[in-house]
Motif scaffolding. Structure first.
Motif, short mmCIF file in Angstrom:
data_model
loop_
_atom_site.label_atom_id
_atom_site.label_comp_id
_atom_site.label_asym_id
_atom_site.label_seq_id
_atom_site.Cartn_x
_atom_site.Cartn_y
_atom_site.Cartn_z
N GLN A 97 0.83 -1.20 0.00
CA GLN A 97 0.00 0.00 0.00
C GLN A 97 0.86 1.25 0.00
O GLN A 97 0.53 2.24 -0.67
CB GLN A 97 -0.96 0.01 1.20
CG GLN A 97 -1.98 1.12 1.16
CD GLN A 97 -2.86 1.07 -0.08
OE1 GLN A 97 -3.51 0.06 -0.34
NE2 GLN A 97 -2.90 2.15 -0.85
N LYS A 141 -1.48 -2.88 -6.43
CA LYS A 141 -2.89 -3.13 -6.09
C LYS A 141 -3.25 -4.61 -6.29
O LYS A 141 -3.98 -5.19 -5.48
CB LYS A 141 -3.82 -2.25 -6.93
CG LYS A 141 -3.83 -0.80 -6.51
CD LYS A 141 -4.82 -0.02 -7.38
CE LYS A 141 -5.08 1.36 -6.83
NZ LYS A 141 -6.14 2.05 -7.58
N ILE A 144 -1.79 -6.60 -3.45
CA ILE A 144 -2.60 -6.44 -2.23
C ILE A 144 -3.83 -7.33 -2.31
O ILE A 144 -4.15 -8.06 -1.36
CB ILE A 144 -3.01 -4.95 -2.03
CG1 ILE A 144 -1.79 -4.11 -1.67
CG2 ILE A 144 -4.08 -4.83 -0.95
CD1 ILE A 144 -2.03 -2.61 -1.73
#
Length: 182
Positions: A97, A141, A144
């Motif tokens: 992040q 992303k 994640i």
């Protein structure tokens, strides 16, 4: 026989105390890393502190689990292992992040710079930077989503990624056409 049992108990208690001290030291290092992370300015610096935090968590839980096993408490050992896994996963997500935030910030900066660019060549140079930052942003992303176990989110991000890059390529091509006309 009593002396032998007493000696074993004493050795076990000494080991438990030693492990408690080592776990406490690791917890202190973890706290220092957390404080450093809060004050860090860049994603890379934050992630460096997260690496220190992860090492401290590994060490702390290693000794806490040893203590639970010495006490023959398998439920506590299992709980600690699950807790350790969750903490480490959360930190890994935080690292990704941090990098995603960095890439988003770069994209915002490039967008503003592109608006101010004087000619097609400068705009296209910025678009090339945007493309690289977009690839990196989506990679973070997607990572994640993978760590969170969200296959649907991964697929959605992968589907969004290519059209976004194509739009930037089209924009660059249009700039070249506009630049040769004007």
């Amino acid at each position: 026989e009593k002396n032998k049992i007493s000696a074993q108990t004493s050795r076990r208690e000494n080991r438990i105390q030693k492990y408690k001290n080592l776990a406490d030291t690791a917890e202190q290092r973890k706290s220092l890393a957390q404080a450093g992370k809060e004050n860090a300015g860049t994603a890379e610096d934050k992630n460096g502190y997260i690496e220190q935090e992860k090492e401290s968590i590994e060490t702390s839980y290693e000794y806490q689990i040893r203590i639970a096993r010495l006490k023959k408490d398998s439920l506590e050992a299992d709980r600690l292992m699950a807790e350790k896994t969750k903490e480490l996963l959360d930190l890994e997500i935080e690292q990704h992040q941090n990098l995603a935030d960095k890439h988003q910030s770069l994209l915002d900066q490039y967008s503003a710079e592109k608006e101010l660019a004087a000619n097609a060549s400068k705009k296209n140079a910025i678009i090339a930077q945007e493309q690289a930052a977009t690839k990196d942003l989506y990679a973070e992303k997607i990572a994640i989503a993978g760590l969170e176990g969200s296959i649907r989110e991964q697929q959605q991000l992968q589907a969004e990624h290519s059209p976004h890059l194509r739009a930037l390529a089209v924009e660059a091509h249009q700039n070249l056409g506009a630049g040769s006309q004007g």
